[in-house]
Each structure stands twice: as C-alpha cells, then as structure tokens.
Scaffold this motif. Structure first.
Motif, short mmCIF file in Angstrom:
data_model
loop_
_atom_site.label_atom_id
_atom_site.label_comp_id
_atom_site.label_asym_id
_atom_site.label_seq_id
_atom_site.Cartn_x
_atom_site.Cartn_y
_atom_site.Cartn_z
N VAL A 73 0.92 -1.17 0.06
CA VAL A 73 0.13 -0.13 0.13
C VAL A 73 0.99 1.34 0.20
O VAL A 73 1.85 1.24 0.77
N SER A 74 0.67 2.19 -0.98
CA SER A 74 1.31 3.55 -0.95
C SER A 74 0.58 4.44 0.11
O SER A 74 -0.41 4.57 0.14
N VAL A 75 1.55 4.67 1.02
CA VAL A 75 0.95 5.31 2.33
C VAL A 75 1.42 6.80 2.26
O VAL A 75 2.70 7.13 1.92
N THR A 76 0.57 7.74 3.04
CA THR A 76 1.14 9.15 3.39
C THR A 76 0.86 9.17 4.95
O THR A 76 -0.08 8.39 5.40
N PRO A 77 1.18 10.24 5.50
CA PRO A 77 1.07 10.35 6.93
C PRO A 77 -0.47 10.54 7.21
O PRO A 77 -1.13 9.61 8.16
N PHE A 78 -1.08 11.14 6.09
CA PHE A 78 -2.58 11.56 6.17
C PHE A 78 -3.48 10.23 6.10
O PHE A 78 -4.27 9.79 6.73
N SER A 79 -2.69 9.34 5.07
CA SER A 79 -3.66 8.22 4.92
C SER A 79 -3.55 7.12 6.01
O SER A 79 -4.39 6.51 6.33
N LEU A 80 -2.36 7.03 6.87
CA LEU A 80 -2.30 6.23 7.72
C LEU A 80 -3.34 6.50 8.94
O LEU A 80 -3.80 5.66 9.57
N LEU A 81 -3.48 7.83 9.04
CA LEU A 81 -4.49 8.16 10.18
C LEU A 81 -6.30 7.98 9.76
O LEU A 81 -6.91 7.53 10.52
N LYS A 93 -0.02 -10.30 4.63
CA LYS A 93 1.04 -9.52 5.03
C LYS A 93 0.81 -8.17 4.45
O LYS A 93 0.62 -8.05 3.10
N LYS A 94 0.91 -7.30 4.99
CA LYS A 94 0.83 -5.81 4.71
C LYS A 94 2.08 -5.17 4.77
O LYS A 94 2.86 -4.93 5.59
N ILE A 95 2.40 -4.45 3.56
CA ILE A 95 3.92 -3.69 3.25
C ILE A 95 3.39 -2.23 2.86
O ILE A 95 2.67 -2.01 2.09
N ALA A 96 4.03 -1.45 3.57
CA ALA A 96 3.74 0.02 3.41
C ALA A 96 4.94 0.55 2.59
O ALA A 96 5.96 0.42 2.90
N PHE A 97 4.43 1.22 1.50
CA PHE A 97 5.52 1.58 0.45
C PHE A 97 5.35 3.14 0.64
O PHE A 97 4.50 4.01 0.36
N PHE A 98 6.67 3.70 1.12
CA PHE A 98 6.67 5.22 1.33
C PHE A 98 6.97 5.84 -0.20
O PHE A 98 8.16 6.15 -0.47
N SER A 136 3.47 5.59 14.73
CA SER A 136 2.93 4.31 15.72
C SER A 136 1.68 3.61 14.97
O SER A 136 1.49 2.75 15.26
N ILE A 137 0.78 4.27 14.00
CA ILE A 137 -0.32 3.75 13.52
C ILE A 137 0.36 2.62 12.41
O ILE A 137 -0.09 1.56 12.20
N LEU A 138 1.55 3.17 11.71
CA LEU A 138 2.19 2.37 10.72
C LEU A 138 2.51 0.96 11.38
O LEU A 138 2.36 -0.10 10.74
N SER A 139 3.20 0.91 12.52
CA SER A 139 3.74 0.02 13.08
C SER A 139 2.56 -1.07 13.53
O SER A 139 2.85 -2.24 13.76
N LYS A 140 1.30 -0.62 13.77
CA LYS A 140 0.26 -1.47 14.40
C LYS A 140 -0.33 -1.97 13.20
O LYS A 140 -0.94 -3.34 13.16
N LYS A 141 -0.60 -1.25 12.02
CA LYS A 141 -1.39 -1.96 10.78
C LYS A 141 -0.40 -2.66 9.71
O LYS A 141 -1.17 -3.27 8.91
N PHE A 142 0.86 -2.46 9.82
CA PHE A 142 1.72 -2.99 8.75
C PHE A 142 2.87 -4.02 9.24
O PHE A 142 3.39 -3.64 10.29
N ASP A 143 3.12 -5.05 8.43
CA ASP A 143 4.24 -5.82 8.92
C ASP A 143 5.71 -5.24 8.70
O ASP A 143 6.64 -5.41 9.44
N PHE A 144 5.68 -4.58 7.33
CA PHE A 144 7.03 -3.98 7.24
C PHE A 144 6.87 -2.94 6.18
O PHE A 144 5.71 -2.56 5.71
N ALA A 145 7.73 -2.06 6.02
CA ALA A 145 7.77 -0.87 5.04
C ALA A 145 8.97 -0.85 4.11
O ALA A 145 9.92 -1.39 4.47
N VAL A 146 8.73 -0.17 2.87
CA VAL A 146 9.82 -0.14 2.01
C VAL A 146 9.80 1.57 1.73
O VAL A 146 8.86 2.17 1.41
N CYS A 147 10.87 2.03 1.60
CA CYS A 147 11.22 3.55 1.09
C CYS A 147 12.40 3.57 0.10
O CYS A 147 12.93 2.56 0.17
N GLN A 148 12.50 4.70 -0.39
CA GLN A 148 13.44 5.04 -1.46
C GLN A 148 14.49 5.99 -0.76
O GLN A 148 15.47 6.35 -1.67
#
Length: 367
Positions: A73-81, A93-98, A136-148
């Motif tokens: 999921v492509s995420v932003t601070p606003f979408s996480l909230l 398995k949920k992955i956040a893509f910054f 904090s929301i990211l860590s609760k809703k996603f298993d890991f993240a990827v950024c560039q």
C-alpha cells in the motif's frame, strides 16, 4: 518523454517492480484510482473510484476476490491516520510503500510560502499530525515498510527502532542513457526539466538565476507537458525578470532519446525542489548516467541520491541556491570533478531487475 504514468514516480517503480515479480512467478494485481493507467503484460489492473475510506467497500471487495498473500500500500501520514480500510485487510501480509516523503514541521513551514494553495493544504494539514503518531499507526497496521530515501528510512527508525523497513532505490535502464566525456569552459548551460511547478522549485530557480549577473550563463527550460497558454505565462514572467536573452523555454513532451541529448549538452541539471511530491525523481539518476551532474536542495533523499555527482543548495533559499549556481559557473575544476563523479556513480547504478530482486527478497523474508 511519454505522457504515460509509467514514466513518472511512483508509477515508474510500481510498474517495473510489478513486471519483475510477474516474470518471476507472482500473480500481480494493481488497485488504483488513476483513470487511464497504462496496461502491462500479465498485470491485472483494477480501477476504483477512490482509495479513500469512503470507498472502503469497493476496495475490500476487490481484495477479497483476489485473496492475496501480500498487499503493498502506498502510504502518506494522512492516509495512515484516516484510511480505515487498512484495518480490514485480515490474514494478509501488509507492506507500506513510502512513495511520499516524511517531512518535519520546520521543513513544511519553511516551504509554505514557496508553493501554491493546493500544495499548502496538502502538506500543511500534516502539521496537525505528529510524526510519532502516524508512525505508531504504521507499526500497528503494517508488517514492514519500503522506502527509497535514507532520510525517510532514518526518520522511521528514529521513532520505530524495532520496526522493519527496507531502503530500496529506484532502478534505471542504463542502455537508454548514453554517456559522453565533456570539456568545460567559462560558459555554463544550466538545464531544468520537468513540470514548471512551484513545488518543484521552478520559480525559485528563475529568481535565483536572475541574481547571477554574468552574461556567459544560460538556462534552458524543458517544461514537460506544458500547454501553449501556460508557456505564454512563463514567457511573460521571464521577460518581467529581464531574462529573455539568457533563458530559453521549450514546452510539450519529448522522448527519451531527445532528453538524453539535452542532458549531454548541459553542464548542470537543476532540480531545486521545495518539497518532493513523490519519492526520488529518477531524472536525477538519468542525468548522472548521462555524465551531467545535478544540483538539488537539501530536502528528502535528494542529497544522498546525487552523492558526489551533485551539488546541494539550502532548502527553500533563493539566495543560497544562486550562490551554489554561481560557484559552479565560476569553477571549471569543480565542473570536471562532478562530471568524473558521474561516471563512477553510473557504474554503481542498479537495473530494474536488481531492484525487483531486492523487493522479492524482502517479500520472501516475511512469508
């Protein structure tokens, strides 16, 4: 360049990684609210009305019909909230893509006067969302993240030391970008390429360039995708700044080969972003691969991305930007050093297959 979304970030990364994974046995589906996304061989594309919470039912129905093992999921601070449909992705398995940078309050506040009203709202609303809260929301809703970018990576780790995040760069097709050895003189051609928007530092650049009094400098603007009416407004602004004899302007779209020639001809690509709308514009990689160093601002992952093959100007600082440009113009030895650094950096760039493999490895670690 083509007008297709696949040439622009973050779609360039999404499409290339999806293609690699598809070629290596993954069944790939993309859910998007882009109205006319480019079709990719063996990729299933699902167009939805919106990716916001008010369209949760449509999104969840599609996800349930696919029954995936992973969802990125492509995420932003606003979408996480506010995107509550993240909570309904059970058993996946949920992955956040910054694809979007994490900015500090100081960076956003400094940027507001340089960007338009739409962007002020988009980024200004993040001032009410503390970074530690959205992460904090990211860590609760996603298993890991990827950024560039290193900066995003470090900011996430500062708040979430035990959360898993991978930094995976964009890739490049080096064969598309011819490299030439350059000779330098006391003449300097600066190049700007991209949409002529305030958020990309376009008007900041014009103001900074107007402070350089020397006559042996030129600025060429490739205003990507700009229509004639908008070009006329830019031309008027250039005349008001009395820069008509030193600035040339080209609108519309150009193909990759033409962009490569423009980069080869230029001495320095200038990308003085005020804020980066999507992670790591690959134009800077393409420029370095062509042997042309890049001037960026000290924001997001831009300084790390250009490395020794670039110059870094202060963020949202017209006088500071002009000073860095003037130093480059007056220093032939610096021009050669940066050009040589481009050759070294080009040799270390990764292909999209390399990048796809890193994504695959990250996914398989979390089966």
């Amino acid at each position: 360049m083509s007008t297709s979304t696949s040439n622009l970030q973050p779609w360039l990364t999404i499409y290339n990684v999806a293609q690699y994974l598809s070629n290596n046995g993954f069944d790939i589906h993309i859910i998007t609210d882009v109205k006319n996304p480019e079709n990719i061989k063996n990729i299933n594309i699902h167009i939805v009305k919106s990716l916001l919470s008010n369209n949760s039912k449509e999104i969840i129905n599609i996800v349930d019909s696919i029954d995936p093992e992973y969802i990125v999921v492509s995420v932003t601070p606003f979408s996480l909230l506010f995107n509550t449909w993240y909570d309904k992705l059970n058993g996946i398995k949920k992955i956040a893509f910054f694809s979007y940078s994490l900015y500090t309050k100081k960076e956003i506040l400094k940027s507001l006067k340089f960007i338009n009203l739409k962007n002020r709202f988009e980024f200004g609303r993040e001032l009410i969302i503390p970074t530690h809260f959205s992460l904090s929301i990211l860590s609760k809703k996603f298993d890991f993240a990827v950024c560039q970018s290193n900066r995003t990576y470090n900011r996430v780790k500062r708040h979430l030391k035990d959360f898993i995040i991978y930094k995976i760069d964009p890739g490049i097709v080096l064969e598309d970008w011819e490299y030439e050895n350059k000779t330098f003189s006391d003449q300097t051609l600066f190049l700007y390429t991209g949409s002529p928007k305030k958020i990309r530092g376009f008007y900041t650049l014009l103001k900074a360039f107007s402070l350089i009094s020397q006559e042996n400098v030129r600025l060429k603007i490739l205003a990507r995708g700009t229509e004639p009416e908008a070009l006329h407004c830019i031309e008027k602004y250039i005349r008001q700044k009395k820069l008509g004899h030193k600035v040339s302007l080209v609108g519309g779209w150009i193909d990759r080969a033409t962009l490569n020639k423009e980069l080869l001809h230029a001495d320095l690509l200038t990308l003085p972003f005020v804020l980066v709308p999507a992670e790591l514009p690959v134009t800077l990689m393409e420029s370095i691969a062509s042997g042309t160093p890049v001037l960026v601002t000290d924001i997001d992952g831009l300084p790390d991305a250009v490395g020794r093959a670039g110059l870094v100007a202060p963020h949202a600082d017209i006088a500071g930007l002009s000073k860095v440009m003037l130093h480059f113009h007056q220093n032939v030895a610096e021009k050669k050093r940066l050009h040589d650094a481009c050759h070294h950096q080009r040799s270390n760039m990764k292909s999209w297959n390399d990048i796809g493999k890193l994504w695959e490895q990250a996914l398989k670690r979390h089966v």
